[in-house]
Design a protein around this motif. Structure first.
Motif, PDB file in Angstrom:
ATOM      1  N   SER A   1       1.033  -1.093   0.152  1.00 54.84           N
ATOM      2  CA  SER A   1       0.050  -0.047  -0.075  1.00 54.84           C
ATOM      3  C   SER A   1       0.973   1.238  -0.137  1.00 54.84           C
ATOM      4  CB  SER A   1      -1.091  -0.110   1.294  1.00 54.84           C
ATOM      5  OG  SER A   1      -1.690   1.287   1.534  1.00 54.84           O
TER       6      SER A   1
ATOM      7  N   MET B   1       2.542   1.947  -3.497  1.00 57.62           N
ATOM      8  CA  MET B   1       1.660   2.044  -4.392  1.00 57.62           C
ATOM      9  C   MET B   1       1.094   3.664  -4.299  1.00 57.62           C
ATOM     10  SD  MET B   1       1.721  -0.074  -6.648  1.00 57.62           S
ATOM     11  CE  MET B   1       0.374   0.671  -7.640  1.00 57.62           C
TER      12      MET B   1
ATOM     13  N   THR C   1       3.842   5.909  -9.968  1.00 56.24           N
ATOM     14  CA  THR C   1       3.162   4.723  -9.454  1.00 56.24           C
ATOM     15  C   THR C   1       4.027   3.544  -9.981  1.00 56.24           C
ATOM     16  OG1 THR C   1       1.078   5.794  -9.375  1.00 56.24           O
ATOM     17  CG2 THR C   1       1.235   3.569  -9.379  1.00 56.24           C
TER      18      THR C   1
ATOM     19  N   ASN D   1       5.305   0.402 -11.633  1.00 54.58           N
ATOM     20  CA  ASN D   1       4.617  -0.423 -12.544  1.00 54.58           C
ATOM     21  C   ASN D   1       5.728  -1.499 -12.897  1.00 54.58           C
ATOM     22  OD1 ASN D   1       3.335  -1.176 -14.978  1.00 54.58           O
ATOM     23  ND2 ASN D   1       4.457   0.248 -16.321  1.00 54.58           N
TER      24      ASN D   1
ATOM     25  N   VAL E   1       2.015  -3.361 -10.851  1.00 54.60           N
ATOM     26  CA  VAL E   1       1.667  -3.077  -9.696  1.00 54.60           C
ATOM     27  C   VAL E   1       2.223  -3.891  -8.565  1.00 54.60           C
ATOM     28  CG1 VAL E   1      -0.627  -3.500  -8.422  1.00 54.60           C
ATOM     29  CG2 VAL E   1      -0.499  -2.056 -10.622  1.00 54.60           C
TER      30      VAL E   1
END
Length: 219
Positions: A22, A25, A30, A32, A34
């Motif tokens: 968490s 992210m 962000t 990549n 995920v």
């Protein structure tokens, strides 16, 4: 007692696995791909974000050989990983600058010893602690007490930092289950190296640095 301690460590391991995903992210840019909060197989040196955090500070993560985990570049417990440093920055002229002030490390300590929500604020460790209140009388509601309160921690100590650093490294790694040896990296040795840094200072100057570091943690 040993079973209880093992269960507590297991709870910390599971909790941090989700929390670290968490936190990462939420960073920008962000990550990549995920970072899954369940499957750890794509963490560790398989992912650019976690790999950079785990990379020893005396290696350059931008070097293709390092990123490809070349066997000539061993990752052992005798090199500090980048996540221990503030902003992941290592100053070759001042190797202890920012050491044990890494943002993820601070979050993880608060997450384990105070509460998961306290990891999101920027206050010091002591202000995040929920120490035990007086014994309640009949009809009073039960007062919640965090781990720091249960352990009657009045300040953050080196062994708590070392314990959290080991837990955080495991959370960042791709290992699916706990083990002492992660390839060439010895988790137990890593713990003792951190404790020794704080408790076996080689000089008066180093002892003063450690004293100031602990004051910083407990501000």
């Amino acid at each position: 007692l040993n079973r209880s301690a093992d269960a507590a460590r297991g709870d910390d391991t599971t909790s941090l696995k989700f929390a670290v995903a968490s936190w990462l992210m939420q960073t920008r840019p962000t990550p990549n791909p995920v970072i899954s909060n369940r499957d750890k197989s794509c963490r560790g040196f398989c992912h650019d974000t976690t790999g950079k955090l785990l990379c020893p500070v005396d290696y350059n993560w931008d070097d293709a050989a390092i990123r490809n985990y070349h066997p000539d570049y061993r990752v052992t417990s005798y090199s500090w990983p980048s996540y221990l440093y503030r902003d992941g920055h290592y100053d070759t002229q001042n190797p202890t600058k920012g050491l044990f002030k890494g943002e993820l490390l601070v979050k993880a300590v608060k997450h384990i010893f105070t509460s998961p929500t306290s990891a999101e604020n920027t206050s010091g460790f002591l202000s995040s602690c929920d120490f035990p209140k007086r014994r309640r009388t009949t009809g009073e509601r039960r007062t919640r007490c965090d781990v720091a309160g249960l352990l009657r921690m009045k300040s953050i100590q080196p062994r708590a930092i070392a314990y959290t650093a080991v837990q955080l490294r495991f959370a960042l790694s791709s290992a699916g289950s706990w083990r002492i040896m992660d390839d060439d990296f010895d988790q137990e040795e890593f713990y003792h190296n951190i404790v020794d840094y704080f408790e076996l200072c080689p000089s008066r100057e180093a002892a003063k640095e450690v004293e100031n570091l602990l004051l910083w943690w407990n501000q």
